[in-house]
Design an enzyme around this catalytic site. Sequence first.
Site, mmCIF file in Angstrom:
data_model
loop_
_atom_site.group_PDB
_atom_site.id
_atom_site.type_symbol
_atom_site.label_atom_id
_atom_site.label_comp_id
_atom_site.label_asym_id
_atom_site.label_seq_id
_atom_site.Cartn_x
_atom_site.Cartn_y
_atom_site.Cartn_z
ATOM 1 N N ASP A 82 -6.933 -104.210 37.031
ATOM 2 C CA ASP A 82 -7.325 -105.614 37.003
ATOM 3 C C ASP A 82 -7.811 -106.001 38.393
ATOM 4 O OD1 ASP A 82 -7.096 -108.690 36.717
ATOM 5 O OD2 ASP A 82 -6.535 -107.970 34.743
ATOM 6 N N LYS A 127 -14.122 -107.828 13.321
ATOM 7 C CA LYS A 127 -13.220 -108.767 13.992
ATOM 8 C C LYS A 127 -13.669 -110.208 13.794
ATOM 9 C CE LYS A 127 -10.048 -110.559 16.504
ATOM 10 N NZ LYS A 127 -9.778 -110.294 17.905
ATOM 11 N N ASN A 165 -11.582 -113.131 11.623
ATOM 12 C CA ASN A 165 -11.145 -114.404 12.188
ATOM 13 C C ASN A 165 -11.805 -115.586 11.499
ATOM 14 O OD1 ASN A 165 -9.362 -113.278 13.957
ATOM 15 N ND2 ASN A 165 -10.532 -113.695 15.808
ATOM 16 N N PHE A 199 -1.584 -117.859 5.197
ATOM 17 C CA PHE A 199 -2.504 -118.802 5.838
ATOM 18 C C PHE A 199 -2.850 -119.983 4.939
ATOM 19 C CE2 PHE A 199 -2.883 -115.065 8.396
ATOM 20 C CZ PHE A 199 -3.059 -115.536 9.680
ATOM 21 N N GLY A 247 -1.255 -128.181 7.818
ATOM 22 C CA GLY A 247 -0.618 -128.791 8.981
ATOM 23 C C GLY A 247 -1.627 -129.188 10.029
ATOM 24 N N CYS A 276 -8.370 -117.406 20.409
ATOM 25 C CA CYS A 276 -9.195 -116.538 19.557
ATOM 26 C C CYS A 276 -9.971 -117.307 18.490
ATOM 27 C CB CYS A 276 -8.318 -115.473 18.903
ATOM 28 S SG CYS A 276 -7.670 -114.263 20.078
#
Length: 442
Positions: free
Chosen positions: A30, A211, A215, A256, A260, A267
């Site tokens: 890093d 991906k 999402n 899911f 709420g 993400c």
Amino acid sequence: MRITVIGTGYLGATHAACMAELGYEVLGLDIDPEKIATLSQGRTPMYEPGLDPLLEKHVTSGRLRFTTDWAEAGAFGDVHFVCTNTPQRKGEFACDMSYVESAFDLLAPHLRENAVVVGKSTVPVGSAARLAERLAANAPADIADSVELAWNPEFLREGYAVQDTLHPDRLVVGVRAGGRGEAVLRQVYAPMIAEGVPFLVTDYPTAELVKTAANSFLATKISFINAMAEVCEASGADVVQLSAALAYDERIGGKFLGAGLGFGGGCLPKDIRAFMARAGELGADQALTFLREVDSINMRRRSRMVELAREQCGGGFLGRRIAVLGAAFKPNSDDVRDSPALNVAAQIQLQGGQVNVYDPKAMDNARKLFPGLSFAPTALEAAAGAHVVLHLTEWQEFRDLDPAVLGEIVAERRVLDGRNALDPQRWRTAGWTYRALGRPGE
């Protein structure tokens, strides 16, 4: 085989510790010296259940080390996992690729012959092909043809990241046809493959899309049930009962479908926005116009919670104390990026409310992001003298609160359940006015 992990944030620190757990020698890199110093002591700068013990174990054993030296990383690794951040570009929906591009540019000149670089960051479709060219252009000329790129998207859930890394529900690898990427990653992930984890081999763009598509689907499902919550509020129906009934349909399922306050974090919000932006660049923007409404529904839930809180305060927040239970965007995390809970707390404070926030793990991060908010050291102290209590992150600690005990210290027994996670009957029996998104009043 020796592994480097480039970028030691949430994804990278988890991946590095888990690769060491699988038996590899691992070097994490890093550019932040403070972060590297913390990790080198076997501690993480974030909260993730199970990660600190794993990190400490392998730092102590010497199997896992950390550095800021790109030359050391290039000389060390046979396989280099790039786990750098891809935030939303300021003022735009598009993804900021600068961190990923910088990582590739800084690593490439130090690569050894036959090195495999594996992208794990969430990137716009089409990025891998472009980065493969960039890698070849910047690698030492005499070995450039032997360096290969693969794309291996991550599917981690915050709060379950260690489990999801060591025992994923699938492994997806995008590789160059005829290259070595597939064989190398089969070797890296051999213990998981032996467990029966599906190993899916695709081209670059498909791996990238898996991906973002996943999402986007999850965000759509969450916003769908929250749209139904809006209809339930208008019609007097109960969205919790509706969700339970829908979940029996095998085509839909119950995951899911919890109505709420909606989704947040680092993400889902930025990924669906970046997906829309990329679709526009590709000329396929009409295919994803529905994601604009998904995003809009999600943001409306926050505004609706503020409206409900205002109603419970008699039409205005001036002179009213509001307890906010929760700061993290989800339980079992200290991540406050795009947190619905903090967004609601800040809106109420801007409208004159005296807001006290408490969260079991996210207090330090919340203070940094919203230094103007007031924070309490416990849930009880946050609720003391409150005219309304807002339950906005569904930590088990909040579910376990005794409403009778809490009722003795508040100014008024009014609770708004932003996660539909509390037991309405238990709170009402203790004399509270209980309201929740998508559910009828008393």
